[in-house]
Design a protein around this motif. Structure first.
Motif, short mmCIF file in Angstrom:
data_model
loop_
_atom_site.label_atom_id
_atom_site.label_comp_id
_atom_site.label_asym_id
_atom_site.label_seq_id
_atom_site.Cartn_x
_atom_site.Cartn_y
_atom_site.Cartn_z
N ILE A 150 -37.24 -28.86 33.11
CA ILE A 150 -37.02 -27.63 33.90
C ILE A 150 -36.14 -26.65 33.13
N ARG A 151 -35.06 -27.15 32.54
CA ARG A 151 -34.10 -26.29 31.85
C ARG A 151 -34.56 -25.84 30.46
N CYS A 152 -35.39 -26.65 29.81
CA CYS A 152 -35.88 -26.34 28.45
C CYS A 152 -37.40 -26.51 28.41
N PRO A 153 -38.14 -25.63 29.06
CA PRO A 153 -39.60 -25.81 29.13
C PRO A 153 -40.27 -25.79 27.76
N GLU A 154 -39.67 -25.14 26.77
CA GLU A 154 -40.27 -25.12 25.43
C GLU A 154 -40.23 -26.49 24.75
N LEU A 155 -39.40 -27.40 25.27
CA LEU A 155 -39.29 -28.74 24.70
C LEU A 155 -40.04 -29.78 25.53
N ALA A 156 -40.70 -29.36 26.60
CA ALA A 156 -41.40 -30.28 27.50
C ALA A 156 -42.41 -31.12 26.72
N GLY A 157 -42.41 -32.40 26.99
CA GLY A 157 -43.36 -33.30 26.36
C GLY A 157 -42.93 -33.82 25.01
N LYS A 158 -41.82 -33.37 24.49
CA LYS A 158 -41.35 -33.83 23.18
C LYS A 158 -40.52 -35.10 23.33
N ALA A 159 -40.50 -35.87 22.26
CA ALA A 159 -39.72 -37.11 22.22
C ALA A 159 -39.10 -37.24 20.84
N GLY A 160 -38.21 -38.21 20.68
CA GLY A 160 -37.57 -38.41 19.39
C GLY A 160 -36.58 -39.54 19.43
N ILE A 161 -35.56 -39.46 18.55
CA ILE A 161 -34.54 -40.50 18.48
C ILE A 161 -33.15 -39.88 18.57
N VAL A 162 -32.21 -40.66 19.05
CA VAL A 162 -30.81 -40.24 19.13
C VAL A 162 -30.18 -40.50 17.76
N VAL A 163 -29.53 -39.47 17.21
CA VAL A 163 -28.88 -39.64 15.91
C VAL A 163 -27.36 -39.68 16.00
N ALA A 164 -26.79 -39.20 17.12
CA ALA A 164 -25.33 -39.27 17.30
C ALA A 164 -24.98 -39.07 18.77
N THR A 165 -23.91 -39.72 19.20
CA THR A 165 -23.37 -39.54 20.55
C THR A 165 -21.89 -39.24 20.41
N SER A 166 -21.32 -38.68 21.46
CA SER A 166 -19.90 -38.38 21.45
C SER A 166 -19.28 -38.82 22.76
N SER A 167 -18.14 -39.44 22.69
CA SER A 167 -17.44 -39.84 23.91
C SER A 167 -16.60 -38.69 24.46
N ARG A 168 -16.43 -37.62 23.66
CA ARG A 168 -15.59 -36.50 24.09
C ARG A 168 -16.38 -35.34 24.67
N THR A 169 -17.68 -35.26 24.40
CA THR A 169 -18.49 -34.17 24.92
C THR A 169 -19.69 -34.72 25.66
N THR A 170 -20.41 -33.84 26.36
CA THR A 170 -21.60 -34.26 27.10
C THR A 170 -22.86 -34.11 26.27
N GLY A 171 -22.72 -33.69 25.02
CA GLY A 171 -23.88 -33.49 24.18
C GLY A 171 -24.29 -34.74 23.43
N ILE A 172 -25.60 -34.87 23.20
CA ILE A 172 -26.15 -35.94 22.39
C ILE A 172 -26.97 -35.27 21.29
N THR A 173 -26.74 -35.66 20.06
CA THR A 173 -27.48 -35.11 18.94
C THR A 173 -28.77 -35.90 18.78
N ILE A 174 -29.88 -35.19 18.81
CA ILE A 174 -31.19 -35.82 18.78
C ILE A 174 -32.06 -35.21 17.69
N LEU A 175 -33.01 -35.98 17.23
CA LEU A 175 -33.98 -35.49 16.26
C LEU A 175 -35.36 -35.67 16.87
#
Length: 65
Positions: free
Chosen positions: A21-46
């Motif tokens: 809903i928030r990122c319709p241009e990315l709908a249907g895409k998949a990938g892998i997690v490359v980094a996580t952070s315990s201090r932020t809510t972001g996850i770095t993905i490829l």
């Protein structure tokens, strides 16, 4: 849902319903997690086929089975 325990570096993911809903241009895409952070809510993905990683909010992705 606490994705820190469900999503780890190297895990496959897909966009969640909220992410679609928030990122319709990315709908249907998949990938892998490359980094996580315990201090932020972001996850770095490829995304599959991408050259550079993207950071998305934890709620925007879900584990891919």
């Amino acid at each position: 849902m606490d994705l820190r325990t469900e999503i780890a570096v190297g895990a496959r993911f897909k966009l969640s319903d909220l992410g679609t809903i928030r990122c319709p241009e990315l709908a249907g895409k998949a990938g892998i997690v490359v980094a996580t952070s315990s201090r932020t809510t972001g996850i770095t993905i490829l995304f599959d086929g991408a050259k550079r990683p993207t950071v998305l909010h934890r709620d925007y992705i879900s584990p891919s089975l």
